[in-house]
Design a protein around this motif. Structure first.
Motif, short mmCIF file in Angstrom:
data_model
loop_
_atom_site.label_atom_id
_atom_site.label_comp_id
_atom_site.label_asym_id
_atom_site.label_seq_id
_atom_site.Cartn_x
_atom_site.Cartn_y
_atom_site.Cartn_z
N TRP A 257 38.63 42.34 44.14
CA TRP A 257 38.37 43.20 42.99
C TRP A 257 39.10 42.68 41.75
O TRP A 257 38.52 42.64 40.65
CB TRP A 257 38.84 44.63 43.28
N GLY B 145 36.47 40.59 39.50
CA GLY B 145 36.03 41.60 38.55
C GLY B 145 36.70 41.46 37.20
O GLY B 145 37.86 41.05 37.10
N SER B 146 35.97 41.79 36.14
CA SER B 146 36.52 41.76 34.79
C SER B 146 36.80 43.17 34.28
O SER B 146 37.80 43.40 33.60
CB SER B 146 35.56 41.05 33.83
N ARG B 147 35.93 44.12 34.60
CA ARG B 147 36.14 45.52 34.20
C ARG B 147 36.82 46.24 35.37
O ARG B 147 36.19 46.89 36.19
CB ARG B 147 34.81 46.17 33.85
N ALA C 269 36.25 49.77 36.90
CA ALA C 269 34.98 50.09 37.55
C ALA C 269 34.90 49.59 38.99
O ALA C 269 34.24 50.21 39.82
CB ALA C 269 33.82 49.49 36.75
N VAL C 270 35.57 48.49 39.31
CA VAL C 270 35.27 47.82 40.58
C VAL C 270 36.03 48.37 41.77
O VAL C 270 35.59 48.22 42.91
CB VAL C 270 35.50 46.30 40.47
N GLY D 26 27.38 37.71 34.62
CA GLY D 26 28.74 38.01 34.20
C GLY D 26 29.50 36.73 33.90
O GLY D 26 29.78 35.94 34.80
N VAL E 42 31.97 40.69 31.61
CA VAL E 42 31.59 41.13 32.96
C VAL E 42 31.90 40.02 33.95
O VAL E 42 31.76 38.83 33.64
CB VAL E 42 30.09 41.50 33.00
N THR F 121 28.27 42.95 39.15
CA THR F 121 27.40 43.40 38.05
C THR F 121 26.94 44.86 38.17
O THR F 121 26.88 45.54 37.14
CB THR F 121 26.19 42.47 37.90
N GLU G 114 30.06 46.81 37.03
CA GLU G 114 30.62 46.37 35.75
C GLU G 114 29.62 46.49 34.61
O GLU G 114 30.02 46.64 33.45
CB GLU G 114 31.11 44.93 35.86
#
Length: 277
Positions: A164, A168-170, A173-174, A228, A257, A261, A264
Protein backbone atom coordinates in the motif's frame (compact mmCIF):
# COMPACT_ATOMS: atom_id res chain seq x y z
CA UNK A 1 -19.39 -20.69 -9.39
CA UNK A 2 -17.54 -17.61 -8.16
CA UNK A 3 -18.94 -15.59 -5.29
CA UNK A 4 -19.94 -12.08 -6.37
CA UNK A 5 -20.87 -8.70 -4.98
CA UNK A 6 -23.62 -7.21 -7.19
CA UNK A 7 -25.18 -3.77 -7.03
CA UNK A 8 -27.22 -1.46 -9.26
CA UNK A 9 -29.09 -2.09 -12.47
CA UNK A 10 -28.56 -1.37 -16.14
CA UNK A 11 -25.72 -2.26 -18.48
CA UNK A 12 -23.38 -4.88 -17.00
CA UNK A 13 -19.99 -3.82 -15.65
CA UNK A 14 -17.66 -6.63 -14.54
CA UNK A 15 -14.91 -5.48 -12.15
CA UNK A 16 -11.81 -7.65 -11.58
CA UNK A 17 -9.66 -7.11 -8.50
CA UNK A 18 -5.92 -7.38 -8.08
CA UNK A 19 -3.30 -8.74 -5.68
CA UNK A 20 -3.09 -7.85 -2.87
CA UNK A 21 -6.75 -7.07 -3.34
CA UNK A 22 -10.32 -8.23 -3.29
CA UNK A 23 -13.82 -7.04 -4.05
CA UNK A 24 -13.27 -4.08 -1.72
CA UNK A 25 -10.96 -2.66 -4.42
CA UNK A 26 -14.20 -1.37 -5.98
CA UNK A 27 -15.75 0.12 -2.83
CA UNK A 28 -15.32 3.66 -4.20
CA UNK A 29 -16.02 3.00 -7.89
CA UNK A 30 -19.26 1.02 -7.47
CA UNK A 31 -21.32 3.88 -5.95
CA UNK A 32 -20.38 6.07 -8.93
CA UNK A 33 -21.93 3.59 -11.39
CA UNK A 34 -24.94 1.93 -9.76
CA UNK A 35 -27.42 4.51 -11.08
CA UNK A 36 -26.90 3.26 -14.65
CA UNK A 37 -25.00 -0.02 -14.36
CA UNK A 38 -25.31 -3.54 -13.01
CA UNK A 39 -21.94 -3.67 -11.22
CA UNK A 40 -20.69 -7.22 -10.67
CA UNK A 41 -17.48 -7.71 -8.68
CA UNK A 42 -16.46 -11.37 -8.50
CA UNK A 43 -14.25 -12.82 -5.82
CA UNK A 44 -11.65 -14.32 -8.16
CA UNK A 45 -10.71 -18.00 -7.70
CA UNK A 46 -9.01 -18.50 -4.35
CA UNK A 47 -9.76 -14.99 -3.08
CA UNK A 48 -12.34 -13.58 -0.67
CA UNK A 49 -15.56 -15.59 -0.55
CA UNK A 50 -14.37 -17.77 -3.43
CA UNK A 51 -11.68 -19.20 -1.11
CA UNK A 52 -12.51 -22.36 0.79
CA UNK A 53 -10.36 -24.15 3.39
CA UNK A 54 -8.27 -26.72 1.55
CA UNK A 55 -7.79 -24.54 -1.55
CA UNK A 56 -4.17 -24.09 -0.48
CA UNK A 57 -3.62 -27.79 -1.24
CA UNK A 58 -4.85 -27.56 -4.82
CA UNK A 59 -2.39 -27.24 -7.74
CA UNK A 60 -1.40 -23.69 -8.75
CA UNK A 61 -2.85 -24.24 -12.22
CA UNK A 62 -6.34 -24.14 -10.66
CA UNK A 63 -5.73 -20.43 -9.99
CA UNK A 64 -3.96 -19.42 -13.20
CA UNK A 65 -5.05 -16.74 -15.64
CA UNK A 66 -6.58 -19.42 -17.85
CA UNK A 67 -8.55 -20.85 -14.91
CA UNK A 68 -9.75 -17.36 -13.99
CA UNK A 69 -10.93 -16.70 -17.55
CA UNK A 70 -12.82 -20.00 -17.62
CA UNK A 71 -14.49 -19.18 -14.29
CA UNK A 72 -15.43 -15.70 -15.52
CA UNK A 73 -16.94 -17.02 -18.75
CA UNK A 74 -19.06 -19.42 -16.68
CA UNK A 75 -20.11 -16.54 -14.43
CA UNK A 76 -21.03 -14.28 -17.35
CA UNK A 77 -23.12 -17.03 -18.92
CA UNK A 78 -24.93 -17.85 -15.68
CA UNK A 79 -25.70 -14.18 -14.93
CA UNK A 80 -26.36 -13.23 -18.57
CA UNK A 81 -23.86 -10.38 -18.34
CA UNK A 82 -22.66 -10.13 -21.91
CA UNK A 83 -21.71 -7.88 -23.45
CA UNK A 84 -20.12 -6.25 -20.43
CA UNK A 85 -17.72 -3.42 -19.81
CA UNK A 86 -14.83 -5.17 -18.05
CA UNK A 87 -12.79 -3.20 -15.52
CA UNK A 88 -9.51 -4.27 -13.98
CA UNK A 89 -6.18 -3.37 -12.44
CA UNK A 90 -3.12 -5.48 -11.53
CA UNK A 91 -4.15 -9.18 -11.83
CA UNK A 92 -7.47 -7.86 -13.11
CA UNK A 93 -5.80 -6.11 -16.09
CA UNK A 94 -4.20 -9.18 -17.61
CA UNK A 95 -7.25 -11.28 -16.77
CA UNK A 96 -9.60 -8.74 -18.37
CA UNK A 97 -7.48 -8.63 -21.52
CA UNK A 98 -7.28 -12.42 -21.66
CA UNK A 99 -11.07 -12.60 -21.23
CA UNK A 100 -11.58 -10.18 -24.13
CA UNK A 101 -9.16 -12.22 -26.23
CA UNK A 102 -11.01 -15.46 -25.45
CA UNK A 103 -14.61 -14.19 -25.80
CA UNK A 104 -14.57 -10.80 -27.58
CA UNK A 105 -18.30 -10.99 -28.29
CA UNK A 106 -18.98 -10.90 -24.53
CA UNK A 107 -16.85 -7.82 -23.86
CA UNK A 108 -18.27 -4.44 -24.85
CA UNK A 109 -15.14 -2.56 -23.77
CA UNK A 110 -12.19 -2.63 -21.39
CA UNK A 111 -11.40 -0.01 -18.74
CA UNK A 112 -8.15 -0.95 -17.05
CA UNK A 113 -5.22 0.35 -15.06
CA UNK A 114 -1.67 0.32 -16.37
CA UNK A 115 -1.42 -2.26 -19.17
CA UNK A 116 1.86 -3.46 -20.64
CA UNK A 117 2.20 -3.83 -24.41
CA UNK A 118 4.20 -6.79 -25.80
CA UNK A 119 7.32 -4.69 -26.46
CA UNK A 120 7.19 -3.31 -22.90
CA UNK A 121 6.56 -6.58 -21.13
CA UNK A 122 10.13 -7.91 -20.98
CA UNK A 123 11.96 -4.62 -20.28
CA UNK A 124 9.42 -3.64 -17.62
CA UNK A 125 10.03 -6.83 -15.62
CA UNK A 126 13.57 -7.93 -16.53
CA UNK A 127 15.58 -4.71 -16.86
CA UNK A 128 18.22 -5.05 -14.16
CA UNK A 129 17.78 -1.40 -13.21
CA UNK A 130 14.17 -2.15 -12.22
CA UNK A 131 14.42 -5.81 -11.29
CA UNK A 132 14.20 -5.13 -7.56
CA UNK A 133 10.59 -3.98 -7.96
CA UNK A 134 9.55 -7.56 -8.73
CA UNK A 135 11.28 -9.24 -5.78
CA UNK A 136 7.94 -10.32 -4.28
CA UNK A 137 7.14 -12.51 -7.30
CA UNK A 138 10.28 -14.57 -6.60
CA UNK A 139 9.47 -14.60 -2.89
CA UNK A 140 6.00 -15.95 -3.64
CA UNK A 141 7.53 -19.03 -5.25
CA UNK A 142 9.08 -20.02 -1.91
CA UNK A 143 7.43 -22.15 0.76
CA UNK A 144 8.98 -19.66 3.18
CA UNK A 145 6.39 -17.06 2.11
CA UNK A 146 3.54 -19.26 3.32
CA UNK A 147 5.37 -20.33 6.46
CA UNK A 148 6.00 -16.74 7.50
CA UNK A 149 2.65 -15.21 6.59
CA UNK A 150 -0.17 -17.74 6.30
CA UNK A 151 -2.61 -17.42 9.20
CA UNK A 152 -0.49 -14.63 10.73
CA UNK A 153 -2.55 -11.40 10.95
CA UNK A 154 0.38 -9.34 12.21
CA UNK A 155 2.62 -10.54 9.40
CA UNK A 156 -0.09 -10.13 6.78
CA UNK A 157 -0.78 -6.58 7.93
CA UNK A 158 2.90 -5.63 7.74
CA UNK A 159 3.22 -7.24 4.30
CA UNK A 160 0.16 -5.53 2.83
CA UNK A 161 1.17 -2.21 4.36
CA UNK A 162 4.43 -2.41 2.40
CA UNK A 163 2.56 -2.64 -0.91
CA UNK A 164 0.00 0.00 0.00
CA UNK A 165 2.74 2.47 0.93
CA UNK A 166 5.14 1.64 -1.91
CA UNK A 167 2.72 1.14 -4.80
CA UNK A 168 0.06 3.64 -3.80
CA UNK A 169 0.27 7.41 -4.21
CA UNK A 170 -3.02 8.47 -2.58
CA UNK A 171 -2.31 6.79 0.74
CA UNK A 172 -5.61 7.71 2.39
CA UNK A 173 -7.49 5.68 -0.22
CA UNK A 174 -5.52 2.45 -0.52
CA UNK A 175 -5.41 1.14 3.08
CA UNK A 176 -8.02 -1.63 3.38
CA UNK A 177 -8.63 -3.34 6.72
CA UNK A 178 -10.99 -5.87 5.09
CA UNK A 179 -8.07 -7.29 3.14
CA UNK A 180 -6.01 -7.88 6.26
CA UNK A 181 -8.80 -10.02 7.65
CA UNK A 182 -9.41 -11.85 4.36
CA UNK A 183 -5.75 -12.67 3.72
CA UNK A 184 -5.16 -13.70 7.36
CA UNK A 185 -7.52 -16.70 7.29
CA UNK A 186 -5.63 -20.00 7.49
CA UNK A 187 -4.81 -21.09 3.96
CA UNK A 188 -5.95 -17.86 2.28
CA UNK A 189 -2.55 -16.23 1.88
CA UNK A 190 -1.02 -19.44 0.52
CA UNK A 191 -3.87 -19.81 -1.96
CA UNK A 192 -3.38 -16.24 -3.17
CA UNK A 193 0.22 -17.09 -4.05
CA UNK A 194 -0.96 -19.61 -6.62
CA UNK A 195 -1.52 -16.82 -9.16
CA UNK A 196 2.26 -16.34 -9.10
CA UNK A 197 3.13 -20.01 -8.77
CA UNK A 198 1.04 -20.83 -11.85
CA UNK A 199 3.35 -18.70 -14.03
CA UNK A 200 0.68 -16.05 -14.64
CA UNK A 201 2.51 -13.11 -13.09
CA UNK A 202 4.36 -10.33 -14.91
CA UNK A 203 7.85 -11.57 -14.06
CA UNK A 204 7.32 -15.18 -15.07
CA UNK A 205 5.37 -14.18 -18.17
CA UNK A 206 8.30 -11.96 -19.18
CA UNK A 207 10.77 -14.77 -18.54
CA UNK A 208 8.72 -17.07 -20.77
CA UNK A 209 8.82 -14.50 -23.59
CA UNK A 210 12.56 -13.92 -23.11
CA UNK A 211 13.10 -17.66 -23.47
CA UNK A 212 11.32 -17.72 -26.83
CA UNK A 213 7.67 -17.95 -25.84
CA UNK A 214 4.95 -16.21 -27.87
CA UNK A 215 4.17 -12.54 -27.47
CA UNK A 216 0.63 -11.66 -26.34
CA UNK A 217 -1.61 -11.09 -29.35
CA UNK A 218 -3.48 -7.77 -29.75
CA UNK A 219 -7.04 -7.49 -28.45
CA UNK A 220 -9.12 -5.34 -30.76
CA UNK A 221 -11.93 -4.10 -28.50
CA UNK A 222 -12.66 -0.53 -27.41
CA UNK A 223 -10.49 0.29 -24.40
CA UNK A 224 -9.54 3.04 -21.98
CA UNK A 225 -6.37 2.82 -19.89
CA UNK A 226 -6.10 4.89 -16.71
CA UNK A 227 -2.35 5.09 -16.08
CA UNK A 228 -1.06 6.00 -12.64
CA UNK A 229 2.21 7.82 -13.26
CA UNK A 230 3.46 7.05 -9.73
CA UNK A 231 3.22 3.26 -10.20
CA UNK A 232 6.75 1.92 -9.52
CA UNK A 233 6.01 -1.35 -11.32
CA UNK A 234 4.78 0.12 -14.61
CA UNK A 235 6.09 3.69 -14.94
CA UNK A 236 4.67 6.08 -17.55
CA UNK A 237 7.54 5.45 -19.99
CA UNK A 238 5.61 2.36 -21.10
CA UNK A 239 2.25 4.09 -21.61
CA UNK A 240 2.93 5.04 -25.22
CA UNK A 241 3.12 1.41 -26.32
CA UNK A 242 -0.34 0.36 -25.14
CA UNK A 243 -1.93 0.37 -28.60
CA UNK A 244 0.32 -2.54 -29.64
CA UNK A 245 -1.77 -4.66 -27.27
CA UNK A 246 -5.05 -2.71 -27.38
CA UNK A 247 -5.30 -1.07 -30.83
CA UNK A 248 -8.50 0.80 -29.92
CA UNK A 249 -7.20 2.10 -26.59
CA UNK A 250 -6.76 5.65 -25.42
CA UNK A 251 -4.55 6.36 -22.41
CA UNK A 252 -5.20 8.92 -19.68
CA UNK A 253 -2.12 9.62 -17.57
CA UNK A 254 -2.75 10.72 -13.97
CA UNK A 255 0.27 12.31 -12.34
CA UNK A 256 -0.70 11.78 -8.69
CA UNK A 257 -1.98 8.19 -8.93
CA UNK A 258 -0.07 4.98 -8.26
CA UNK A 259 -0.81 1.32 -8.90
CA UNK A 260 -4.24 1.00 -7.23
CA UNK A 261 -6.32 2.81 -9.85
CA UNK A 262 -9.87 1.82 -8.68
CA UNK A 263 -9.30 3.30 -5.21
CA UNK A 264 -6.89 6.08 -6.17
CA UNK A 265 -8.82 7.31 -9.20
CA UNK A 266 -12.42 6.08 -8.91
CA UNK A 267 -13.93 9.19 -10.52
CA UNK A 268 -11.66 8.95 -13.54
CA UNK A 269 -12.35 5.24 -13.95
CA UNK A 270 -16.10 5.80 -13.60
CA UNK A 271 -15.95 8.48 -16.28
CA UNK A 272 -14.21 6.03 -18.61
CA UNK A 273 -16.74 3.28 -17.89
CA UNK A 274 -19.67 5.62 -18.56
CA UNK A 275 -18.39 6.24 -22.08
CA UNK A 276 -19.46 2.69 -22.93
CA UNK A 277 -22.78 2.40 -21.06
Amino acid sequence: MLAVDRNGSGSPVLCLHGWPGGVSDYRLLTPLLVDTADVVVPHLPGFGDSFAPGDELRPPSDFSREAMVAALVELMESLALEPAVVVGYDVGVTTAIALARAVPDRVRALVVGNALAPSAFVPAALDLRRRAEFWYQDFHQLELAARLLDGNPTGVRAYLEHFWSHWGSRADAVVDEDLVEAYSRPGAFTTSLNWYRSGSSTLYGALAIAEGGPLPSPVDVPARVIWGAQDPLFPPEFAGQVTELLPQASVRLLDDVGHFTPVEAPAEMAEAVREFL
